[in-house]
Design a protein around this motif. Structure first.
Motif, PDB file in Angstrom:
ATOM      1  N   ILE A 266       0.845  -1.192   0.000  1.00 20.84           N
ATOM      2  CA  ILE A 266       0.000   0.000   0.000  1.00 20.84           C
ATOM      3  C   ILE A 266       0.882   1.244   0.000  1.00 20.84           C
ATOM      4  CG2 ILE A 266      -1.899  -1.117   1.231  1.00 20.84           C
ATOM      5  CD1 ILE A 266      -0.907   0.338   3.768  1.00 20.84           C
ATOM      6  N   MET A 267       0.252   2.376  -0.340  1.00 19.30           N
ATOM      7  CA  MET A 267       0.922   3.674  -0.265  1.00 19.30           C
ATOM      8  C   MET A 267       0.462   4.361   1.013  1.00 19.30           C
ATOM      9  SD  MET A 267       2.767   3.587  -2.926  1.00 19.30           S
ATOM     10  CE  MET A 267       3.385   5.271  -2.946  1.00 19.30           C
ATOM     11  N   LYS A 268       1.391   4.713   1.855  1.00 19.29           N
ATOM     12  CA  LYS A 268       1.077   5.289   3.161  1.00 19.29           C
ATOM     13  C   LYS A 268       1.653   6.697   3.257  1.00 19.29           C
ATOM     14  CE  LYS A 268       1.337   4.300   8.118  1.00 19.29           C
ATOM     15  NZ  LYS A 268       1.882   3.374   9.148  1.00 19.29           N
ATOM     16  N   ARG A 269       0.926   7.584   3.903  1.00 13.91           N
ATOM     17  CA  ARG A 269       1.379   8.963   4.067  1.00 13.91           C
ATOM     18  C   ARG A 269       2.409   9.045   5.190  1.00 13.91           C
ATOM     19  NH1 ARG A 269      -4.083  12.742   3.550  1.00 13.91           N
ATOM     20  NH2 ARG A 269      -4.629  12.106   1.421  1.00 13.91           N
ATOM     21  N   GLU A 270       3.528   9.681   4.883  1.00  5.82           N
ATOM     22  CA  GLU A 270       4.566   9.947   5.868  1.00  5.82           C
ATOM     23  C   GLU A 270       4.752  11.458   5.962  1.00  5.82           C
ATOM     24  OE1 GLU A 270       6.041   7.864   7.797  1.00  5.82           O
ATOM     25  OE2 GLU A 270       5.445   5.938   6.901  1.00  5.82           O
ATOM     26  N   TYR A 329       3.428  16.066   3.393  1.00  7.61           N
ATOM     27  CA  TYR A 329       3.684  14.633   3.497  1.00  7.61           C
ATOM     28  C   TYR A 329       4.132  14.102   2.143  1.00  7.61           C
ATOM     29  CZ  TYR A 329      -0.766  13.759   1.093  1.00  7.61           C
ATOM     30  OH  TYR A 329      -1.777  13.718   0.169  1.00  7.61           O
ATOM     31  N   TYR A 330       4.665  12.911   2.170  1.00  5.52           N
ATOM     32  CA  TYR A 330       4.999  12.208   0.933  1.00  5.52           C
ATOM     33  C   TYR A 330       4.453  10.796   1.042  1.00  5.52           C
ATOM     34  CZ  TYR A 330       8.775  10.086   3.678  1.00  5.52           C
ATOM     35  OH  TYR A 330       9.480   9.414   4.637  1.00  5.52           O
ATOM     36  N   GLU A 331       4.218  10.173  -0.089  1.00  6.91           N
ATOM     37  CA  GLU A 331       3.654   8.830  -0.126  1.00  6.91           C
ATOM     38  C   GLU A 331       4.788   7.807  -0.212  1.00  6.91           C
ATOM     39  OE1 GLU A 331       0.872   8.688  -3.304  1.00  6.91           O
ATOM     40  OE2 GLU A 331      -0.749   9.563  -2.101  1.00  6.91           O
ATOM     41  N   ALA A 332       4.805   6.899   0.756  1.00  4.57           N
ATOM     42  CA  ALA A 332       5.827   5.857   0.804  1.00  4.57           C
ATOM     43  C   ALA A 332       5.165   4.493   0.653  1.00  4.57           C
ATOM     44  CB  ALA A 332       6.592   5.932   2.125  1.00  4.57           C
ATOM     45  N   SER A 333       5.825   3.620  -0.060  1.00  2.00           N
ATOM     46  CA  SER A 333       5.306   2.266  -0.285  1.00  2.00           C
ATOM     47  C   SER A 333       5.608   1.399   0.933  1.00  2.00           C
ATOM     48  CB  SER A 333       5.936   1.668  -1.540  1.00  2.00           C
ATOM     49  OG  SER A 333       5.495   0.344  -1.743  1.00  2.00           O
TER      50      SER A 333
END
Length: 403
Positions: A266-270, A329-333
């Motif tokens: 999934i892509m999670k917000r960091e 934020y950035y999207e991290a896998s």
């Protein structure tokens, strides 16, 4: 309190009396009805307060007692007027603000709705806009009785409505009918049919003719209880039918097929920790940021808090003050482990079962299995339950002429 207010309106000064005989000075003031207050001794001098009118009468007393007077401080409205008599813009600004606030108080700037449970605020506000009741309208054009009557006519479930103007706001209170109105007319004659395929566990008929028994298998659409009651003559021949609303408590054993699939990656917000905040002023049409909220974030969440500026109780200005907060934020896998995926799938299944039980469904067996591959996690299987059955289906009554 009132005496102090009168003193400040007339104006007074704080003075120091020094010289040969300050005690004699105070005695002569008393003989001539000159009021002195807050008298304090400071070494050989005396400090006291005296009104402007009495201060102008001190010259002969000062000459007779050979004392000297020094003005320490001035109080009251006359000195305030004298201080600002050359600054005409200041009193003009005060007068303009007073007139502006009075003019704004003639308009409606807020609509508050209380008591609505089924009808949302947006639905009621849409109706008010249809009858041209919007923020910014003159309060003199608002007919509260007409609003109350219109609400009751437009919405059948509103049994009571009250509208009243409080300050610059319109307060609308309503009460809704939460009890359904029973319809005992002949058109309510109906059968009870099955919505699902299963096995009858229990049936208790209160009205109508039961067409199923315990442990009997039924399919979707099967009539469980008929609302057509046959009327027979002495020979047992059906001569007519009496139509009623079928009513019964029916328990049906059936099966729910559960299926849930989600990806492991999934892509999670960091969040980076960088934030930009800004205050703004707004009316009903325009927003002005103070200062301008500039940022170079490509991905960010915005949080908004807004309040309408109150002037006094029940009087609000057509101005809103708000606060925006932008978080980058950035999207991290991210990929679930098998243990985490199993835990997430179990929680989803548990929530699904809890929703069933909240609806009165009794779970007998649960044969759902959770499996994980390299990319997906799948939960599938059957859940055997016992639930209430019987959906109303109206009976089409055909009237036939008999010869």
């Amino acid at each position: 309190m009132f005496v102090n207010f009168i003193k400040r309106c007339r104006g007074y000064v704080k003075i120091r009396i020094s010289g040969f005989s300050p005690e004699r000075f105070m005695n002569l003031c008393g003989n001539r009805d000159i009021l002195l207050w807050q008298v304090q001794r400071q070494n050989d001098d005396y400090i006291m307060c005296i009104s402007i009118r009495d201060f102008l009468c001190l010259r002969p007393i000062l000459k007779k007692t050979r004392t000297k007077v020094t003005i320490l401080k001035k109080y009251g409205f006359p000195f305030l007027v004298h201080r600002y008599q050359k600054r005409k813009v200041f009193p003009a600004g005060i007068l303009f603000c007073a007139v502006f606030l009075w003019l704004m108080s003639l308009f409606l700037w807020e609509i508050r709705i209380d008591g609505n449970l089924y009808r949302t605020d947006d639905v009621i506000n849409d109706y008010l806009r249809e009858i041209e009741i919007v923020p910014g309208i003159l309060k003199g054009k608002i007919d509260c009785e007409q609003i109350e009557k219109g609400l009751r006519q437009r919405f059948d479930d509103i049994t009571w409505a009250s509208a009243k103007i409080q300050g610059t706001g319109l307060k609308i209170q309503i009460k809704e009918n939460t009890m359904p109105v029973p319809d005992t007319s002949e058109q309510t004659a109906c059968d009870l049919v099955s919505e699902k395929t299963g096995t009858i566990v229990e049936i208790i008929t209160r009205s109508g003719v039961p067409l199923c028994t315990k442990d009997m298998g039924v399919t979707k659409g099967t009539v469980l209880v008929s609302g057509s009651i046959p009327i027979k003559d002495d020979s047992g021949t059906i001569t007519d039918y009496r139509y009623v609303a079928a009513d019964a408590d029916i328990k049906l054993k059936t099966v729910y097929h559960y299926q849930d699939t989600f990806p492991l990656r999934i892509m999670k917000r960091e969040y980076t920790g960088r934030e930009r905040s800004s205050l703004y002023l707004a009316n009903h049409e325009e927003i002005i940021y103070l200062p301008q909220c500039n940022h170079s974030f490509q991905l960010y969440d915005s949080y908004l808090t807004e309040y309408q500026i109150p002037f006094v109780k029940d009087v609000r200005l057509p101005v809103f003050i708000g606060y925006t907060r932008n978080r980058e934020y950035y999207e991290a896998s991210r990929k679930y482990t098998k243990e985490a995926a199993y835990e997430l799938a179990s929680k989803k299944l548990e929530k699904y079962c809890m929703n069933l039980m909240e609806k009165g469904v009794q779970i007998i067996t649960n044969s759902v299995k959770i499996e994980s591959t390299s990319d997906l996690c799948t939960a599938s299987g059957d859940i055997q339950v016992i639930e209430d059955a019987g959906k109303e289906q109206k009976i089409s009554i055909v009237m036939e002429d008999t010869l």
